[in-house]
Design an enzyme around this catalytic site. Structure first.
Site, mmCIF file in Angstrom:
data_model
loop_
_atom_site.group_PDB
_atom_site.id
_atom_site.type_symbol
_atom_site.label_atom_id
_atom_site.label_comp_id
_atom_site.label_asym_id
_atom_site.label_seq_id
_atom_site.Cartn_x
_atom_site.Cartn_y
_atom_site.Cartn_z
ATOM 1 N N CYS A 117 0.580 -1.180 0.072
ATOM 2 C CA CYS A 117 0.462 -0.164 -0.008
ATOM 3 C C CYS A 117 1.058 1.219 0.027
ATOM 4 C CB CYS A 117 -0.724 0.485 1.105
ATOM 5 S SG CYS A 117 -2.274 -1.648 1.155
ATOM 6 N N HIS A 254 -2.862 7.333 3.109
ATOM 7 C CA HIS A 254 -3.664 5.490 1.985
ATOM 8 C C HIS A 254 -4.848 5.528 2.462
ATOM 9 C CE1 HIS A 254 -4.159 1.720 1.039
ATOM 10 N NE2 HIS A 254 -3.589 1.362 1.938
ATOM 11 N N ASN A 284 -10.652 -0.042 0.180
ATOM 12 C CA ASN A 284 -8.918 -0.229 0.053
ATOM 13 C C ASN A 284 -8.282 -0.970 -0.687
ATOM 14 O OD1 ASN A 284 -6.409 -0.672 0.812
ATOM 15 N ND2 ASN A 284 -6.695 -1.820 2.512
#
Length: 332
Positions: A117, A254, A284
């Site tokens: 990520c 993020h 996500n």
């Protein structure tokens, strides 16, 4: 901490998400969960899911095409293609090579970067370093994921979280109006057991791994690490840049989980109103989440050329990277 004077800036952006939506109501039919509970715990309402024969390279190519179409940019002369992803179409050839072939880009380097990520932010960091050193003048940085293909949709703790998407930016040489002001990186490999996918090895530190190639996450431990580490990293990053939160126009973390973002904001003094995110309707998306949030900011006419941003990627590894960036993309 890195404070070397930059000679590069971000000059264009493009994004793409698949057409299929996976809503909380859809998930209620797959596993024992509740849409209201999902929103309370994660802030997520839906995610985009790639088609069966739609892979990370397909999403990335569409994002680059959006960049070209929106800003009239030429990518045939880029010196390097760098793709941040944990879900490549194949172990090799890389997604970057597939992009090179599609656009017929000659005389270019191409490789994939896996920092989960944090991958897109790492890609920007590497691109800035390569251009500032004088080695390259134009780098294509892409973040793309098809996490739905490595998600266990019988696991109610992880299947509610992940989605698919891609974002691409051009980073070009510019010694007059450079865009990278400061950066910070860090790693805690001892936390690797808290977020992983098994591969050739089915054990870590002698401990058998679960998931059979799908994502496995200890959400509680990742949450604690991220809030603590990112909050401290932001404080150090701003201090090194001689800035405060008041000097930042947009915080772009993020998009892991809205509740985690809220906790980080509370600890650092940022407001949600000044935080760009993609989590509510895209979930996500790992390495794609920051460019997707930037793309939304542009389309919603929030993000303007000259704005000062604080980007922060963090995730599996455990690894993190933050940077202060002057936005160099022209307004639409």
């Amino acid at each position: 901490m890195n404070t070397v004077s930059s000679k590069a800036r971000i000059s264009a952006i493009g994004t793409y998400v698949p057409e299929k939506r996976l809503t909380n109501e859809d998930l209620e039919k797959l596993v024992d969960t509740n849409g209201e509970w999902i929103v309370q715990r994660t802030g997520m309402k839906e995610r985009r899911i790639s088609a069966e024969q739609e892979f990370t390279s397909d999403l990335c190519i569409r994002a680059v095409e959006d960049l070209i179409r929106t800003y009239g940019k030429n990518v045939e002369d880029v010196d390097l293609i760098m793709v941040a992803t944990t879900t490549p179409d194949y172990p090799f050839p890389s997604v970057a090579c597939l992009i090179q072939e599609h656009f017929n880009i000659q005389n270019t380097g191409a490789f994939d970067l896996n920092a989960t990520c944090a991958g897109f932010a790492y890609g920007l960091h590497v691109a800035n370093g390569l251009i500032t050193s004088g080695l390259y003048r134009k780098v294509l940085v892409v973040g793309g994921e098809t996490l739905s293909k490595v998600t266990d949709y019988t696991d109610r703790t992880t299947c509610i979280l992940f989605g698919d998407g891609a974002g691409a930016v051009l980073v070009e040489a510019d010694g007059t109006n450079p865009g990278f002001l400061a950066s910070i990186q860090g790693t805690d490999g001892s936390g690797g057991m808290h977020l992983y996918r098994s591969g050739m090895s089915r054990a870590m530190k002698g401990i058998p791994l679960q998931g059979d190639g799908n994502i496995v996450q200890n959400g509680r431990e990742v949450y604690k690490w991220a809030v603590r580490t990112v909050s401290a990293g932001i404080e150090e990053l701003l201090s090194s840049a001689g800035m405060t939160t008041g000097d930042i126009d947009w915080f772009v973390p993020h998009s892991v989980n809205l509740r985690m973002i809220e906790s980080i904001c509370e600890k650092t003094g940022f407001t949600l109103a000044k935080t760009l995110r993609s989590v509510e309707y895209m979930g996500n998306t790992s390495a794609a989440s920051i460019p997707l949030a930037l793309g939304l900011g542009v389309r919603e006419q929030k993000l303007k050329q000259g704005d000062t941003l604080l980007l922060y990627g963090f995730g599996g590894g455990l690894t993190h990277v933050g940077m202060v960036v002057k936005w160099g993309v022209p307004n639409l």
